[in-house]
Design an enzyme around this catalytic site. Structure first.
Site, PDB file in Angstrom:
ATOM      1  N   LYS A 175       0.842  -1.192   0.000  1.00 15.23           N
ATOM      2  CA  LYS A 175       0.000   0.000   0.000  1.00 15.23           C
ATOM      3  C   LYS A 175       0.883   1.250   0.000  1.00 15.23           C
ATOM      4  O   LYS A 175       1.992   1.201   0.516  1.00 15.23           O
ATOM      5  CB  LYS A 175      -0.915   0.015   1.234  1.00 15.23           C
ATOM      6  CG  LYS A 175      -1.768  -1.231   1.418  1.00 15.23           C
ATOM      7  CD  LYS A 175      -2.875  -1.335   0.393  1.00 15.23           C
ATOM      8  CE  LYS A 175      -3.752  -2.551   0.663  1.00 15.23           C
ATOM      9  NZ  LYS A 175      -4.857  -2.681  -0.290  1.00 15.23           N
ATOM     10  N   LYS A 201       2.450  -8.713  -2.193  1.00 14.39           N
ATOM     11  CA  LYS A 201       1.481  -8.811  -3.288  1.00 14.39           C
ATOM     12  C   LYS A 201       1.278  -7.480  -3.991  1.00 14.39           C
ATOM     13  O   LYS A 201       1.168  -6.443  -3.344  1.00 14.39           O
ATOM     14  CB  LYS A 201       0.143  -9.308  -2.725  1.00 14.39           C
ATOM     15  CG  LYS A 201      -1.029  -9.280  -3.703  1.00 14.39           C
ATOM     16  CD  LYS A 201      -2.318  -9.665  -2.999  1.00 14.39           C
ATOM     17  CE  LYS A 201      -3.528  -9.469  -3.894  1.00 14.39           C
ATOM     18  NZ  LYS A 201      -3.795  -8.042  -4.164  1.00 14.39           N
ATOM     19  N   ASP A 203      -1.308  -5.079  -5.629  1.00 17.31           N
ATOM     20  CA  ASP A 203      -2.749  -4.918  -5.557  1.00 17.31           C
ATOM     21  C   ASP A 203      -3.351  -5.258  -6.915  1.00 17.31           C
ATOM     22  O   ASP A 203      -2.682  -5.159  -7.943  1.00 17.31           O
ATOM     23  CB  ASP A 203      -3.112  -3.488  -5.150  1.00 17.31           C
ATOM     24  CG  ASP A 203      -4.474  -3.419  -4.495  1.00 17.31           C
ATOM     25  OD1 ASP A 203      -5.467  -3.390  -5.234  1.00 17.31           O
ATOM     26  OD2 ASP A 203      -4.537  -3.426  -3.254  1.00 17.31           O
ATOM     27  N   HIS A 294      -6.651 -13.163  -7.863  1.00 16.84           N
ATOM     28  CA  HIS A 294      -7.494 -12.188  -7.174  1.00 16.84           C
ATOM     29  C   HIS A 294      -8.878 -12.216  -7.803  1.00 16.84           C
ATOM     30  O   HIS A 294      -9.026 -12.455  -8.998  1.00 16.84           O
ATOM     31  CB  HIS A 294      -6.904 -10.777  -7.255  1.00 16.84           C
ATOM     32  CG  HIS A 294      -7.530  -9.837  -6.266  1.00 16.84           C
ATOM     33  ND1 HIS A 294      -8.743  -9.224  -6.493  1.00 16.84           N
ATOM     34  CD2 HIS A 294      -7.122  -9.431  -5.041  1.00 16.84           C
ATOM     35  CE1 HIS A 294      -9.053  -8.477  -5.447  1.00 16.84           C
ATOM     36  NE2 HIS A 294      -8.090  -8.585  -4.548  1.00 16.84           N
ATOM     37  N   ARG A 295      -9.905 -11.962  -6.974  1.00 12.89           N
ATOM     38  CA  ARG A 295     -11.289 -12.094  -7.440  1.00 12.89           C
ATOM     39  C   ARG A 295     -11.971 -10.746  -7.671  1.00 12.89           C
ATOM     40  O   ARG A 295     -13.192 -10.628  -7.521  1.00 12.89           O
ATOM     41  CB  ARG A 295     -12.096 -12.931  -6.460  1.00 12.89           C
ATOM     42  CG  ARG A 295     -12.157 -12.367  -5.042  1.00 12.89           C
ATOM     43  CD  ARG A 295     -13.034 -13.228  -4.133  1.00 12.89           C
ATOM     44  NE  ARG A 295     -13.151 -12.652  -2.790  1.00 12.89           N
ATOM     45  CZ  ARG A 295     -14.050 -13.043  -1.890  1.00 12.89           C
ATOM     46  NH1 ARG A 295     -14.899 -14.014  -2.194  1.00 12.89           N
ATOM     47  NH2 ARG A 295     -14.104 -12.485  -0.697  1.00 12.89           N
ATOM     48  N   SER A 379      -7.916 -12.031   3.420  1.00 15.76           N
ATOM     49  CA  SER A 379      -7.327 -10.708   3.238  1.00 15.76           C
ATOM     50  C   SER A 379      -8.416  -9.656   3.313  1.00 15.76           C
ATOM     51  O   SER A 379      -9.503  -9.841   2.770  1.00 15.76           O
ATOM     52  CB  SER A 379      -6.617 -10.627   1.873  1.00 15.76           C
ATOM     53  OG  SER A 379      -6.109  -9.341   1.629  1.00 15.76           O
TER      54      SER A 379
END
Length: 475
Positions: A175, A201, A203, A294-295, A379
């Site tokens: 972030k 990870k 984003d 990622h969804r 997460s």
């Protein structure tokens, strides 16, 4: 001028419109082991019988259309049609029903989630006789699942590659998600991995924007991984997001990650599409890369209780299409997820054989045979005080991912990673000693904080943080 010959309709054809239920509602049908089974939650329009709606769903998602056509006589509809074989009212809901539909296997192309979904969740969802329609679950028979590669590697192979056993894996999303330069991004990756995390990870929003092009990010992240591995003696990874505007560009990015010696890449499987995802999964198996999924966009499809599809269907589709990790909700964090429902689809991701259990939203017994499993990723809004609950809920075969819960530490990124690693190790040790994480969780964290100043500082910062909203996704 010769007289016009009289044209007679064939004996087997009668033009016109007839009720779907005359052909597609078959309550006496005995399902076959090779059938794909679907459970739809239907809300009929006022005055439309449930049997007609269930039959319409079966028809419009298989061989039917709005009127009788000549070419029906050129094939065997009885062989190829979908069948609504049972309908039951939804308890506590007015004018809602679960319609069970069986589809013969020959309706679907082998190894194609794209084709499967085009039929089952296609035009039928706009059918006027229905106020709303939701696909709650699918039964994928072994005869069909064996036509898919599935996850590139699976849970056990991933553990062997990473040499990490007996605990959940730890991750962190870097972030702010957008705006960092590649060098500052790589610095954050290094600090988190050096502090004790297994993964960091990208984003889901991070692809290749003007402030940070993908190749620069990959290079600085690779430097961070090699440096942190040298200092800690542990294998590290960063989910390098290969999602791109074209499949060709996506594969090019995955190739570069492989050339750098990176262990894992990432894909946004819903926005990227199932065809792209399956292509990437095949590339990853052939080239030894793990694949994190990622969804993003899932809630557009699954958040509404009476229309769309449940995430358990998207989870099954992902296991077929291919991915080694997928985000699955947390139960305790900021994102949607009721405990029993979440654990239901977590088991569908990880286990080989899952029994029907309506208390967890599982409508059908699912036998994956030898298809590799997928690690669920918890997460979203989680921190050190959640560690006992997460360890107890998800068990060892999971990834616990703390973004703000790492980078928000008052002393910096590396101490944030230390705090999470210490909390996890304390919870795993306590569990292995037979302690009750659900009941003694806070005490376990406080005991560990006595000898870890990093954990003590994290406990103080997040002691009042809760996300207390009622979940929408209930049974």
């Amino acid at each position: 001028m010769s007289p016009r010959p009289e044209i007679k309709a064939g004996v087997g054809f009668k033009a016109g419109v007839k009720d779907y239920r005359l052909t597609y509602y078959t309550p006496d049908y005995q399902t076959k082991d090779t059938d794909i089974l679907a459970a739809f939650r239907m809300t009929p329009q006022p005055g439309v019988p449930a049997e007609e709606c269930g039959a319409a769903v079966a028809a419009e998602s298989s061989t039917g259309t709005w009127t009788t056509v000549w070419t029906d006589g050129l094939t065997s509809l009885d062989r190829y049609k979908g069948r609504c074989y049972a309908i039951e009212p939804v308890a506590g809901e007015e004018n809602q029903y679960i319609a069970y539909v069986a589809y013969p296997l020959d309706l679907f192309e082998e190894g194609s989630v794209t084709n499967l979904f085009t039929s089952i969740v296609g035009n039928v969802f706009g059918f006027k006789a229905l106020r709303a329609l939701r696909l709650e679950d699918l039964r994928i028979p072994p005869a069909y699942s064996k036509t898919f590669q599935g996850p590139p590697h699976g849970i056990q192979v991933e553990r062997d590659k990473l040499n990490k056993y007996g605990r959940p894996l730890l991750g962190c999303t870097i972030k702010p998600k957008l705006g960092l330069s590649a060098k500052n991004y790589g610095r954050a990756v290094y600090e988190c991995l050096r502090g004790g995390l297994d993964f960091t990870k990208d984003d889901e929003n991070v692809n290749s924007q003007p402030f940070m092009r993908w190749r620069d990010r990959f290079l600085f992240c690779a430097e961070a991984i090699y440096k942190s591995q040298g200092e800690t003696g542990e294998i590290k990874g960063h989910y390098l997001n290969a999602t791109a505007g074209t499949c060709e560009e996506m594969i090019k990015r995955a190739q570069f990650a492989r050339e750098l010696g990176m262990p894992i890449v990432m894909h946004d499987y819903l926005t990227g599409g199932f065809t792209a995802n399956t292509s990437l999964a095949h590339y990853c198996r052939d080239n030894g890369l793990l694949l994190h999924i990622h969804r993003a966009m899932h809630a557009v499809l699954d958040r509404q209780k009476n229309h769309g599809m449940h995430f358990r269907v998207l989870a099954k589709a992902l296991r077929l299409s291919g991915g080694d990790h997928i985000h699955s909700g947390t139960v305790v964090g900021k994102l949607e997820g009721e405990r029993q429902v979440t654990l239901g689809f977590v088991d569908l991701l990880r286990d080989d054989y899952i029994e029907k259990d309506r208390s967890r939203g599982i409508y059908f017994t699912q036998d994956w045979v030898s298809l590799p499993g997928v690690l669920p990723v918890a997460s979203g809004g989680i921190h050190v005080w959640h560690m006992p609950a997460l360890t107890e809920i998800f068990g060892d075969d999971s990834v616990l991912q703390f973004g703000g819960g790492t980078l928000g530490h008052p002393w910096g990124n590396a101490p944030g990673a230390v705090a999470n690693r210490v909390a996890l190790e304390a919870c795993v040790q306590a569990r292995n000693e037979g302690r009750d994480l659900a009941r003694e969780g806070n005490e376990i964290i406080r005991e560990a904080a006595k000898w870890s100043p990093e954990l003590a500082a994290a406990c103080e910062v997040w002691k009042e943080i809760k996300f207390e909203f009622d979940t929408v996704d209930t049974l």
